[in-house]
Design a protein around this motif. Structure first.
Motif, PDB file in Angstrom:
ATOM      1  N   ALA A  40      20.595 -72.831 -66.842  1.00 44.54           N
ATOM      2  CA  ALA A  40      20.131 -73.811 -65.863  1.00 44.54           C
ATOM      3  C   ALA A  40      18.620 -73.780 -65.655  1.00 44.54           C
ATOM      4  O   ALA A  40      18.088 -74.559 -64.859  1.00 44.54           O
ATOM      5  CB  ALA A  40      20.835 -73.598 -64.530  1.00 44.54           C
ATOM      6  N   ASP A  41      17.941 -72.901 -66.367  1.00 46.52           N
ATOM      7  CA  ASP A  41      16.482 -72.814 -66.246  1.00 46.52           C
ATOM      8  C   ASP A  41      15.855 -73.902 -67.104  1.00 46.52           C
ATOM      9  O   ASP A  41      15.306 -73.652 -68.178  1.00 46.52           O
ATOM     10  CB  ASP A  41      15.995 -71.433 -66.675  1.00 46.52           C
ATOM     11  CG  ASP A  41      14.503 -71.243 -66.424  1.00 46.52           C
ATOM     12  OD1 ASP A  41      13.924 -72.018 -65.637  1.00 46.52           O
ATOM     13  OD2 ASP A  41      13.916 -70.325 -67.036  1.00 46.52           O
ATOM     14  N   PHE A  44      13.522 -80.282 -64.714  1.00 42.45           N
ATOM     15  CA  PHE A  44      14.297 -81.344 -64.088  1.00 42.45           C
ATOM     16  C   PHE A  44      13.404 -82.553 -63.822  1.00 42.45           C
ATOM     17  O   PHE A  44      12.190 -82.423 -63.635  1.00 42.45           O
ATOM     18  CB  PHE A  44      14.924 -80.875 -62.773  1.00 42.45           C
ATOM     19  CG  PHE A  44      15.895 -79.736 -62.935  1.00 42.45           C
ATOM     20  CD1 PHE A  44      16.709 -79.655 -64.053  1.00 42.45           C
ATOM     21  CD2 PHE A  44      15.989 -78.742 -61.975  1.00 42.45           C
ATOM     22  CE1 PHE A  44      17.606 -78.610 -64.214  1.00 42.45           C
ATOM     23  CE2 PHE A  44      16.882 -77.695 -62.115  1.00 42.45           C
ATOM     24  CZ  PHE A  44      17.691 -77.628 -63.244  1.00 42.45           C
ATOM     25  N   ASP A 315      19.668 -80.240 -57.971  1.00 46.66           N
ATOM     26  CA  ASP A 315      18.837 -79.043 -57.972  1.00 46.66           C
ATOM     27  C   ASP A 315      19.424 -78.022 -58.942  1.00 46.66           C
ATOM     28  O   ASP A 315      20.479 -78.242 -59.564  1.00 46.66           O
ATOM     29  CB  ASP A 315      18.698 -78.464 -56.566  1.00 46.66           C
ATOM     30  CG  ASP A 315      20.031 -78.051 -55.941  1.00 46.66           C
ATOM     31  OD1 ASP A 315      21.033 -77.915 -56.673  1.00 46.66           O
ATOM     32  OD2 ASP A 315      20.069 -77.861 -54.713  1.00 46.66           O
ATOM     33  N   LYS A 316      18.754 -76.885 -59.070  1.00 47.49           N
ATOM     34  CA  LYS A 316      19.176 -75.889 -60.055  1.00 47.49           C
ATOM     35  C   LYS A 316      20.573 -75.361 -59.763  1.00 47.49           C
ATOM     36  O   LYS A 316      21.355 -75.113 -60.693  1.00 47.49           O
ATOM     37  CB  LYS A 316      18.176 -74.734 -60.104  1.00 47.49           C
ATOM     38  CG  LYS A 316      18.494 -73.719 -61.199  1.00 47.49           C
ATOM     39  CD  LYS A 316      17.434 -72.643 -61.310  1.00 47.49           C
ATOM     40  CE  LYS A 316      17.784 -71.664 -62.429  1.00 47.49           C
ATOM     41  NZ  LYS A 316      16.765 -70.594 -62.577  1.00 47.49           N
ATOM     42  N   ALA A 320      23.536 -75.450 -62.392  1.00 49.65           N
ATOM     43  CA  ALA A 320      24.175 -74.194 -62.801  1.00 49.65           C
ATOM     44  C   ALA A 320      25.688 -74.269 -62.654  1.00 49.65           C
ATOM     45  O   ALA A 320      26.445 -73.787 -63.520  1.00 49.65           O
ATOM     46  CB  ALA A 320      23.613 -73.036 -61.980  1.00 49.65           C
TER      47      ALA A 320
END
Length: 369
Positions: A40-41, A44, A315-316, A320
């Motif tokens: 997930a890094d 965005f 969002d992250k 994720a």
């Protein structure tokens, strides 16, 4: 751009423990992985795009061009299961609802995809409402120019907005494209003649080959306008274009064009607990200029617009969670056949599309027996 060493620190762990002795323990070497430590890094999108009607519009790289966040894939429109009339109807309906990015390729369905798109765009002023892209397989100047001219005739236009070097799948493809007498010379000549406006490249095999293409271009002082590549919830876990290539494109103002959201339906066969619309949301959540998706019926068209309508930047943590659902199916590239098989490699199966070697190679090459 600094030359990369993909095998930096290739073997950090111990090799064979007690080599030669029966039953000795073996420590696996530590190699640079195909899998990111944190899937997930990712970069965005900071701006989902300008919303007009049913569509979002994003900027095409460094230019002032605005293109639809959803692009209509040309391959599916040329399939035998789709009639000429239905292809025209889908193209017109998509444009009427806000799609402006039209994807195509010289080799799709033996030219039928370009012929159908050309016929549809020739009606009612639709050509002037779209940003038209096509791709060429030729690796020599002569072959590239020939294919560009054929595409112009099929598409019934005097210019293609974006032309891309297709299927950069092999590490020698960049050298062939940029060689003396190579395809890039043909592209630049066509651009000077007004046959095309922007230049990019595509590929689906390995992100390191994309990086090689970008490196060779940088060494020659050439700036690509766009790069097309797989972007999907499986890619984030395995040999990832989103991790290895996308940050460079964003940093250097090169328009990222996302494809293979569903992998021509293969990714959906994983039966991961993910809804089709979530696949589209994931791709839209990355800083890509457009998500090109196959549309061969009304359901596909409506689904694409529903994805735009319901898209909200994630969002992250949300990304994720989504990627945690795809991880069990993604780690070996089983459902990304474009990376791990020859299924999608049109130019490998039809080498003649690339053209013969340039004169300098023929002069140097030994006779192969």
């Amino acid at each position: 751009m600094e030359r990369r060493s993909f095998l930096q620190g290739a073997v950090l762990g111990a090799g064979l423990a007690g080599a030669g002795s029966a039953g000795a323990a073996v420590n696996a070497p530590v190699l640079p992985g195909n899998r990111p430590q944190d899937p997930a890094d990712l970069p965005f999108v900071t701006d989902p795009g300008e919303r007009r009607g049913e569509m979002l519009y994003r900027t095409f790289g460094k230019t002032s061009e605005k293109i639809s966040a959803i692009g209509m894939g040309g391959f599916h429109l040329g399939k035998k299961a789709v009639t000429d009339d239905e292809a025209t109807r889908l193209i017109h309906a998509g444009i009427d609802r806000g799609i402006t990015f039209m994807d195509n390729c010289w080799d799709y369905n033996e030219g039928r995809s370009e012929l159908r798109m050309g016929a549809a765009l020739a009606q009612g002023g639709y050509r002037d409402k779209v940003f038209l892209m096509s791709k060429m397989d030729g690796r020599t100047k002569e072959e590239a120019i020939k294919q560009i001219d054929q595409s112009l005739l099929r598409l019934r236009t005097d210019r293609i907005d974006l032309v891309q070097h297709h299927e950069i799948l092999r590490f020698d493809d960049p050298d062939r494209v940029f060689a003396e007498g190579g395809a890039m010379e043909g592209f630049l000549e066509a651009k000077k003649a007004g046959k095309l406006r922007y230049i990019g490249f595509t590929g689906h095999k390995d992100p390191r080959i994309h990086l090689q293409m970008l490196e060779v271009a940088a060494e020659r002082g050439f700036h690509f306008d766009s790069v097309q590549m797989p972007v999907n919830v499986m890619d984030a876990h395995f040999r990832s274009f989103s991790h290895l290539v996308l940050p460079y494109l964003v940093q250097n103002g090169i328009a990222p064009l996302a494809m293979k959201t569903f992998g021509d339906g293969v990714i959906l066969k994983a039966d991961a607990p993910i809804k089709p619309i979530e696949y589209l949301h994931f791709s839209l959540n990355l800083p890509v200029s457009v998500v090109i998706t196959g549309i061969q019926n009304q359901r596909d068209l409506d689904q694409a617009f529903e994805a735009v309508k319901t898209f909200k930047p994630m969002d992250k943590a949300a990304v994720a969670e989504l990627l945690s659902r795809s991880k069990p199916y993604a780690l070996e590239g089983k459902y990304e056949l474009f990376k791990t098989s020859a299924t999608f490699d049109g130019t490998a199966k039809n080498a003649a599309w690339l053209g013969e070697d340039v004169a300098s190679v023929k002069k140097l090459a030994p006779t192969m027996e």
